[in-house]
Structures are given as structure tokens and as C-alpha cells.
Design an enzyme around this catalytic site. Structure first.
Site, PDB file in Angstrom:
ATOM      1  N   ASP A   1     -35.057  23.114  -6.352  1.00  0.00           N
ATOM      2  CA  ASP A   1     -33.626  23.176  -5.552  1.00  0.00           C
ATOM      3  C   ASP A   1     -32.480  23.180  -6.693  1.00  0.00           C
ATOM      4  O   ASP A   1     -31.393  23.309  -6.177  1.00  0.00           O
ATOM      5  CB  ASP A   1     -33.563  21.829  -4.625  1.00  0.00           C
ATOM      6  CG  ASP A   1     -33.610  20.635  -5.439  1.00  0.00           C
ATOM      7  OD1 ASP A   1     -33.930  20.527  -6.590  1.00  0.00           O
ATOM      8  OD2 ASP A   1     -33.327  19.436  -4.686  1.00  0.00           O
ATOM      9  N   SER A   2     -32.808  23.239  -7.910  1.00  0.00           N
ATOM     10  CA  SER A   2     -31.767  23.543  -8.911  1.00  0.00           C
ATOM     11  C   SER A   2     -31.206  24.892  -8.679  1.00  0.00           C
ATOM     12  O   SER A   2     -30.121  25.424  -9.146  1.00  0.00           O
ATOM     13  CB  SER A   2     -32.314  23.524 -10.147  1.00  0.00           C
ATOM     14  OG  SER A   2     -33.588  24.373 -10.533  1.00  0.00           O
TER      15      SER A   2
ATOM     16  N   ASP B   1     -39.600  22.791  -3.874  1.00  0.00           N
ATOM     17  CA  ASP B   1     -38.890  21.674  -3.720  1.00  0.00           C
ATOM     18  C   ASP B   1     -38.615  21.556  -2.128  1.00  0.00           C
ATOM     19  O   ASP B   1     -38.095  22.494  -1.503  1.00  0.00           O
ATOM     20  CB  ASP B   1     -37.588  21.831  -4.562  1.00  0.00           C
ATOM     21  CG  ASP B   1     -37.815  21.000  -5.897  1.00  0.00           C
ATOM     22  OD1 ASP B   1     -38.577  20.252  -5.966  1.00  0.00           O
ATOM     23  OD2 ASP B   1     -36.856  21.405  -6.550  1.00  0.00           O
TER      24      ASP B   1
ATOM     25  N   LYS C   1     -42.790  19.986  -3.611  1.00  0.00           N
ATOM     26  CA  LYS C   1     -42.243  18.779  -4.666  1.00  0.00           C
ATOM     27  C   LYS C   1     -41.145  17.798  -3.929  1.00  0.00           C
ATOM     28  O   LYS C   1     -40.369  18.507  -3.151  1.00  0.00           O
ATOM     29  CB  LYS C   1     -41.760  19.380  -6.069  1.00  0.00           C
ATOM     30  CG  LYS C   1     -41.427  18.250  -7.010  1.00  0.00           C
ATOM     31  CD  LYS C   1     -41.377  18.810  -8.217  1.00  0.00           C
ATOM     32  CE  LYS C   1     -39.838  19.268  -8.456  1.00  0.00           C
ATOM     33  NZ  LYS C   1     -38.593  18.584  -8.201  1.00  0.00           N
TER      34      LYS C   1
ATOM     35  N   GLU D   1     -38.697  14.075  -4.742  1.00  0.00           N
ATOM     36  CA  GLU D   1     -38.248  13.191  -5.518  1.00  0.00           C
ATOM     37  C   GLU D   1     -38.488  11.859  -4.913  1.00  0.00           C
ATOM     38  O   GLU D   1     -38.373  11.524  -3.729  1.00  0.00           O
ATOM     39  CB  GLU D   1     -36.709  13.663  -5.731  1.00  0.00           C
ATOM     40  CG  GLU D   1     -36.726  14.833  -6.626  1.00  0.00           C
ATOM     41  CD  GLU D   1     -34.987  15.042  -6.799  1.00  0.00           C
ATOM     42  OE1 GLU D   1     -34.237  14.120  -6.638  1.00  0.00           O
ATOM     43  OE2 GLU D   1     -34.859  15.968  -7.244  1.00  0.00           O
TER      44      GLU D   1
ATOM     45  N   GLU E   1     -38.674  13.582 -15.408  1.00  0.00           N
ATOM     46  CA  GLU E   1     -37.597  14.302 -15.776  1.00  0.00           C
ATOM     47  C   GLU E   1     -36.570  13.282 -16.643  1.00  0.00           C
ATOM     48  O   GLU E   1     -36.689  12.148 -16.086  1.00  0.00           O
ATOM     49  CB  GLU E   1     -36.759  14.944 -14.754  1.00  0.00           C
ATOM     50  CG  GLU E   1     -35.472  15.589 -15.272  1.00  0.00           C
ATOM     51  CD  GLU E   1     -35.031  16.360 -14.099  1.00  0.00           C
ATOM     52  OE1 GLU E   1     -35.336  16.723 -13.128  1.00  0.00           O
ATOM     53  OE2 GLU E   1     -33.718  16.873 -14.367  1.00  0.00           O
TER      54      GLU E   1
HETATM   55  O1  KIV Z   1     -35.190  21.964  -9.179  1.00  0.00           O
HETATM   56  C1  KIV Z   1     -35.543  21.948 -10.210  1.00  0.00           C
HETATM   57  O2  KIV Z   1     -35.286  22.712 -10.985  1.00  0.00           O
HETATM   58  C2  KIV Z   1     -36.646  20.776 -10.732  1.00  0.00           C
HETATM   59  C3  KIV Z   1     -37.065  20.689 -12.265  1.00  0.00           C
HETATM   60  C4  KIV Z   1     -35.846  20.578 -13.146  1.00  0.00           C
HETATM   61  C5  KIV Z   1     -38.158  20.008 -12.318  1.00  0.00           C
HETATM   62  O3  KIV Z   1     -36.708  20.049 -10.102  1.00  0.00           O
END
Ligand code: KIV
Length: 269
Positions: free
Chosen positions: A49-50, A88, A118, A120, A187
Site C-alpha cells: 500500500d506504499s 496489501d 498482507k 499489519e 519493519e
Molecule cells: O507497503 C509496503 O510497501 C510495505 C513494505 C514496506 C513492506 O508494506
């Protein structure tokens, strides 16, 4: 008749079985062309989600909508054939209840054809991780610095500087591992804590700013390619894509202005 054997994607059990073995290589990717290159070298590709910040100029990952993750997830799956693709779950799509998380994870998996999701969170997400994995959704967990909680954490801060906080992080790691997560992103975490967690859990740990003590590493592709003018301090920058794009755009602008441009015949080869 074709004699070519289809290339099989790396599977979730194959990633899980890499615990303590050859380090796991992973990168983020959000779009088909870059994903096709990353696919040659990465064990898994994360549609992180970055992308909200990297691709869409958002200030944090908090505003990323589910539909955007699905759109980029589809592009990366289409562009790849070998790596496991993990997508994510964005903020607000899984925290409320295991049922809500399942509905959104199932949408991500059906619509993108990715291999895993994924999310969090540590202990607080264990019940949800168990609910998802028991229903066919492989889950990669993510603890330490969790950007979706940056408002609560007061920014992006390295975790574990204070030794007294270690037991809480270790408990988080054990909880998600016991709940069925197949891998765990650590992280922004001090090295001794990452090392302790890596020893305590029987799933691979994937570090980002968490030292070489992890079972694998992940970086944001644009950070390591030199496209981000202010990458995080821990990132080793392997390319100068920003500089190359700048030089190419400048040369193009000069060509246009001096009419040094391909003739019509050369345009479509
Ligand atoms: O969203 C992302 O890029 C991430 C990585 C930093 C692991 O979760």
C-alpha cells in the site's frame, strides 16, 4: 503441439519452508513492466500500500482505497509468471472483524488472482489471521513499524530502541506465527530485536530496515532504484533512475525543440 513447460509460480509453502535457508528476495512492485523485471529475481513481489505514496503522491498509506490495491494487484499479476504475488490489505478493510477481513481478502484474491494478502498488526490481528488462513487465504503478517498506525505511533519511528518494549514485539511475532501467518515482515526495528524474533518464530521473517538478521529482505522498488529523492536512511540505493529519467526527458525536450524528431516512416516499426 507446444513443448514449452508452463512456469509454475513460487507457492506459499515454498516461502514458508525457506525459514533458516537461502535468504528470501522480495521487492514491491505496482505496475506490469517493472514487475516483469523483478519477477526474474524475486521470490515474492509485494503490491504494497506504499503505492499510495509512491504512485499517487499521498502523504501516508492511510488513504489508500481497496479498489486501487486491486487495480495495481491485477497489473502485477498480469506482468509476472514466476514470483508469488502478495497484495496489501489497506487500512480500514480488515481491522473491524474477521468477517469483514475475509470478505475483502476474498475480493482481493478473486479479482487479482494473487497468491496471498498482507496485513499489519500483531496480537490484536491473530484471531483474524487464523480466520483467514482456515478459510483459504494465506496471510503475511507485518509488525514493528506499521505505517497504517503512524497516526497512533506519532510518525515513522524505529521500534525496539527501548529494551523494555521487546517482550511486546516478541509476543506479537509469536501470536501471528501461531495464528497461521506464513511469513512475517519486520519493519523499522533494531537489529537485536529482529534477531531475537527471527530465532523465536518458525516462519520466515522479512526485514525492511530491520537488519540482515532476518530470513529475507524487502525494499520499496522505487527507493532502491534511486527514484525517490529522499529514501529512508537504511535503503541501499542500487540505481539512478531519477537521474536517468531526468536526462532522457531533457534530451527529448531538446529534440522536440530542435525538430530532431523521428520522421513519420520511423514511428511505427
Ligand atoms: O507497503 C509496503 O510497501 C510495505 C513494505 C514496506 C513492506 O508494506
Amino acid at each position: 503441439m507446444s513443448t514449452q513447460k508452463p512456469v509454475r509460480r513460487i507457492t506459499v509453502p515454498q516461502i514458508r519452508n525457506r525459514k533458516g535457508q537461502e535468504p528470501i528476495v522480495s521487492l514491491t512492485s505496482y505496475h506490469a513492466h517493472t514487475a516483469a523485471i523483478v519477477d526474474n529475481y524475486a521470490d515474492f513481489i509485494l503490491v504494497g500500500d506504499s503505492l499510495g505514496m509512491v504512485m499517487h503522491g499521498m502523504e501516508s498509506t492511510v488513504g489508500v482505497p481497496l479498489d486501487l490495491m486491486i487495480m495495481h494487484g491485477k497489473a502485477v499479476v498480469r506482468g509476472t509468471k514466476r514470483a508469488l504475488v502478495v497484495v496489501d490489505m489497506p487500512f480500514g478493510t480488515y481491522e473491524e472483524s474477521p468477517g469483514v477481513a475475509f470478505r475483502n481478502a476474498a475480493r482481493i484474491m478473486k479479482e487479482t488472482q494473487c497468491g496471498a494478502v498482507k496485513l499489519e498488526g500483531g496480537k490484536r490481528m491473530a484471531e483474524t489471521i487464523r480466520f483467514l488462513t482456515e478459510r483459504g487465504v494465506p496471510v503475511m503478517a507485518h509488525i514493528g513499524l506499521t505505517p497504517q498506525s503512524s497516526h497512533v505511533m506519532g510518525g515513522f519511528k524505529t521500534q525496539g530502541r527501548d529494551e523494555e518494549s521487546w517482550p511486546e514485539h516478541e509476543e506479537d511475532a509469536r501470536a501471528v506465527s501461531q495464528a497461521g501467518a506464513f511469513a512475517l515482515v519486520l519493519e523499522g526495528m533494531v537489529e537485536p530485536l529482529a534477531a531475537r524474533i527471527t530465532k523465536q518464530v518458525d516462519i520466515p521473517t522479512i526485514g525492511i530496515g530491520a537488519s540482515a538478521e532476518c530470513d529475507g529482505q524487502i525494499l520499496v522498488l522505487e527507493d532502491m532504484l534511486g527514484l525517490n529523492p529522499t529514501p529512508p536512511k537504511f535503503v541501499k540505493v542500487y540505481g539512478n533512475l531519477g537521474g536517468q529519467i531526468e536526462a532522457a526527458v531533457k534530451a527529448y525536450a531538446e529534440d522536440v525543440k530542435t525538430r530532431e524528431f523521428p520522421t513519420e516512416k520511423e514511428v511505427y516499426r
